[in-house]
Scaffold this motif. Structure first.
Motif, PDB file in Angstrom:
ATOM      1  N   MET A  34      69.902  10.098  60.032  1.00 55.86           N
ATOM      2  CA  MET A  34      71.063   9.367  59.508  1.00 55.86           C
ATOM      3  C   MET A  34      70.926   9.244  57.984  1.00 55.86           C
ATOM      4  N   VAL A  49      77.100   4.478  56.358  1.00 57.02           N
ATOM      5  CA  VAL A  49      76.180   5.278  57.150  1.00 57.02           C
ATOM      6  C   VAL A  49      76.876   6.549  57.638  1.00 57.02           C
ATOM      7  N   GLU A  51      76.253   9.256  60.436  1.00 59.98           N
ATOM      8  CA  GLU A  51      75.426   9.411  61.638  1.00 59.98           C
ATOM      9  C   GLU A  51      74.890  10.838  61.721  1.00 59.98           C
ATOM     10  N   ARG A  80      76.086  -4.057  62.248  1.00 59.61           N
ATOM     11  CA  ARG A  80      74.819  -3.381  61.968  1.00 59.61           C
ATOM     12  C   ARG A  80      73.813  -3.639  63.070  1.00 59.61           C
ATOM     13  N   GLU A  93      78.243  -2.408  58.474  1.00 62.99           N
ATOM     14  CA  GLU A  93      78.156  -1.183  57.676  1.00 62.99           C
ATOM     15  C   GLU A  93      79.402  -0.358  57.983  1.00 62.99           C
ATOM     16  N   ARG A  95      80.814   3.208  59.205  1.00 60.37           N
ATOM     17  CA  ARG A  95      80.480   4.522  59.768  1.00 60.37           C
ATOM     18  C   ARG A  95      81.451   5.525  59.149  1.00 60.37           C
TER      19      ARG A  95
END
Ligand code: ASP
Length: 588
Positions: A34, A49, A51, A80, A93, A95
């Motif tokens: 990640m 983030v 993934e 998170r 966070e 995505r």
């Protein structure tokens, strides 16, 4: 729209929303396939983030981001796994689904972190990068907030903000003027104002009653941590007032600032101390009253015992340093060297240790019995376990040295906590200050400060001793050993103003040339008036718990008066010089 939210805004309640943020890449790191990116803007930091199983292009893009790249990032707000309670956005966070690089960035020359690895000079050169760091951002936010509170308060009290010119006439009195050549009037110069003093007084003559301005002032002085060649004042003036009215109004302003900005209640009313008391007790006209350790005069107790050093001076004074009787010989020697440094300027130091067991030890015990030394120590305010430090010489000079020593000892004992606020007014300043070197009087505040009405007879005397005794309704607002502001009740009578110039050794022609406009204005119905100015940069710094004002100025200058970012001052080209009809002849 570049963004739906700022980087400081999203919380757990936003989970599930699709958002777009824009900002600077603080850092990015890979962890088990990640990619995590900290995205920063003025409002905060949000974690993004990507993934491991995201679109390959996206992963590639996320991996390519360098520090301080400017990006736009779109994705879903999610809760998170490992929350960060130290961050306002630490529960969530984003995505990511999309990254748009808005601009690449060269690697910054220092880390944009609270604890940066960049030295002062480097940060000054790249001030715009330094300003991205949180401590500086917070400092400027505080400054903005303070300016806002000041305007609100003064507006609510009927003050009008009126701008005054920056290109004025050179009338150096206090500091040196910065001057600006005039192209249209060759050979003539404007000066930048050291303060708008005469203009605000003219506004009172004009009937504006209550004026203020958050205004830049310019003084060509040697610089220190708390001085800049251009600095900002909260400058104020009021008509039909006495000292009491001015003090109440501005005590109110400071009380409001303390309450609204820091949540701190300052005493009501604020303590007041006369200039004479401040000098006698603290050796300073800006005493730090967060702690005691007052200065005590011990002259009569120590003279006539055969110690010629004390016998030959007009003044001997002492402070008692709590709990410091255990100082070793080495430490007292080091302290003696310290007071002999040119910055303090004492000739020597005498100590008396009032030991915890009741015994006493002193560097002058040849001349005094233990009982005499104990009596002196008690007079200085010492208890058992304290160290008494004694200096001697001319009265004011010695008091000033003791004042410097007191601050040093207070600092060493941790008594100068920047989170503790001890404001007070210093009042009843002498009007004039004699200068031995030039053999003339200078105005202690400035030449527009009025003598106290009850001292008028002394003011018209031609004896130096009489003039030295004239006091003014002048006042300083002092906080934690710093002068934050000062002002006075003004002269509003042309004859008194003329007399003031005479006392200052400014002849009638010079007074007319430099200040004719104000003397003239006073002939047309000047109301009684008074005011003051606060050093806004310093007020902000102290509210922020800082000694240096530089962090509270977006683009400050360094100790040589240079702006190293824009590289100024600099030479100007020949065409400009020609237009100004100026020839340069630099002497090295
Ligand atoms: N103009 C003064 C100064 O700059 C302040 C005042 O008297 O209002 O110190």
């Amino acid at each position: 729209m570049y963004r739906t939210h700022t980087c400081g805004e999203l919380r757990i309640g936003n989970a599930g929303q699709r958002v777009t943020l824009a900002g600077w890449v603080q850092k990015s790191r890979k962890l088990g396939g990640m990619t995590f990116i900290d995205l920063r803007d003025r409002y905060g930091i949000t974690q993004l983030v990507v993934e491991a199983d995201a679109d390959a292009d996206l992963v590639e893009k996320a991996t390519s981001l360098g520090r301080e790249f400017v990006i736009q990032a779109t994705g879903e707000v999610i809760e998170r796994q490992s929350k960060n309670p130290r961050m306002a956005t630490g529960d969530i966070e984003i995505r990511l689904e999309e990254i748009n690089i808005l601009n690449k960035a060269a690697t910054p020359p220092f880390t944009i972190e609270t604890d940066t690895d960049g030295g002062e000079d480097l940060r000054a050169k790249y001030r715009y990068l330094d300003l991205r760091r949180e401590p500086l951002r917070k400092a400027l936010e505080l400054r903005h907030r303070m300016a806002h509170e000041v305007r609100n308060y003064l507006d609510s009290k009927g003050f009008m903000e009126i701008e005054t010119p920056y290109l004025i006439k050179s009338t150096p009195e206090g500091a040196r003027d910065f001057v600006v050549p005039s192209r249209m009037n060759p050979g003539q110069f404007y000066a930048l104002p050291q303060s708008p003093q005469t203009f605000k007084q003219l506004l009172m003559v004009a009937g504006y009653d209550r004026y203020f301005q958050i205004v830049r002032c310019f003084r060509d002085e040697d610089l220190r941590a708390d001085r800049q060649p251009e600095f900002t004042q909260i400058d104020c003036e009021m008509s039909f007032v006495e000292q009491e009215d001015v003090l109440n109004t501005f005590e109110g302003m400071m009380r409001t600032l303390f309450k609204n900005v820091l949540g701190v209640d300052i005493p009501n009313p604020l303590p007041r101390m006369s200039w004479f008391d401040a000098m006698d007790r603290y050796g300073s006209d800006k005493p730090d009253v967060r702690f005691g350790m007052d200065i005590h005069e011990i002259t009569p107790m120590v003279q006539g015992h055969g110690f010629s050093v004390f016998d030959s001076v007009p003044y001997v004074g002492a402070i008692a340093v709590p709990g410091a009787a255990g100082y070793s010989r080495k430490e007292t020697d080091a302290l003696t060297d310290w007071v002999k440094r040119p910055q303090v300027g004492a000739k020597g130091l005498v100590y008396i240790k009032l030991n915890a067991d009741g015994t006493v030890k002193s560097s002058v015990d040849k001349f005094y019995s233990p009982e005499e030394l104990k009596a002196v120590a008690c007079e200085a305010g010492a208890k058992e376990g304290d160290l008494v430090l004694v200096l001697c010489g001319p009265k004011r000079k010695t008091q000033t040295q003791l004042g410097v020593l007191r601050l040093e000892m207070g600092g060493r004992l941790g008594l100068r906590d920047p989170k503790v606020f001890a404001p007070l007014w210093i009042v009843d300043f002498p009007l004039l200050e004699w200068d031995d070197e030039t053999q003339r009087f200078y105005a202690m505040h400035h030449p527009f400060t009025a003598p106290k009405p009850e001292h008028e007879a002394l003011f018209y005397s031609n004896r130096k001793e009489d003039l030295e005794q004239v006091c003014a309704n002048a006042y300083d607002f002092v906080l934690n050993g710093s002068e934050l502001g000062g002002g006075s009740i003004r002269i509003h009578n042309a004859d008194v103003q003329k007399r003031m110039f005479e006392v200052l050794g400014i002849g009638p022609e010079e007074a007319e040339y430099k200040f004719g406009f104000i003397i003239n204005a006073f002939r047309f119905g000047a109301p009684p008036h008074g005011g003051l100015a606060f050093g806004f940069d310093r007020v902000c710094a102290l509210f922020g718990g800082n000694e240096s004002i530089r962090d509270y100025i977006a683009f400050p200058k360094n100790n040589q008066g240079r702006d190293v970012m824009i590289d100024s001052p600099s030479e100007i080209d020949d065409i400009q010089l020609e237009e100004l009809q100026i020839k340069i002849d630099v002497k090295d």
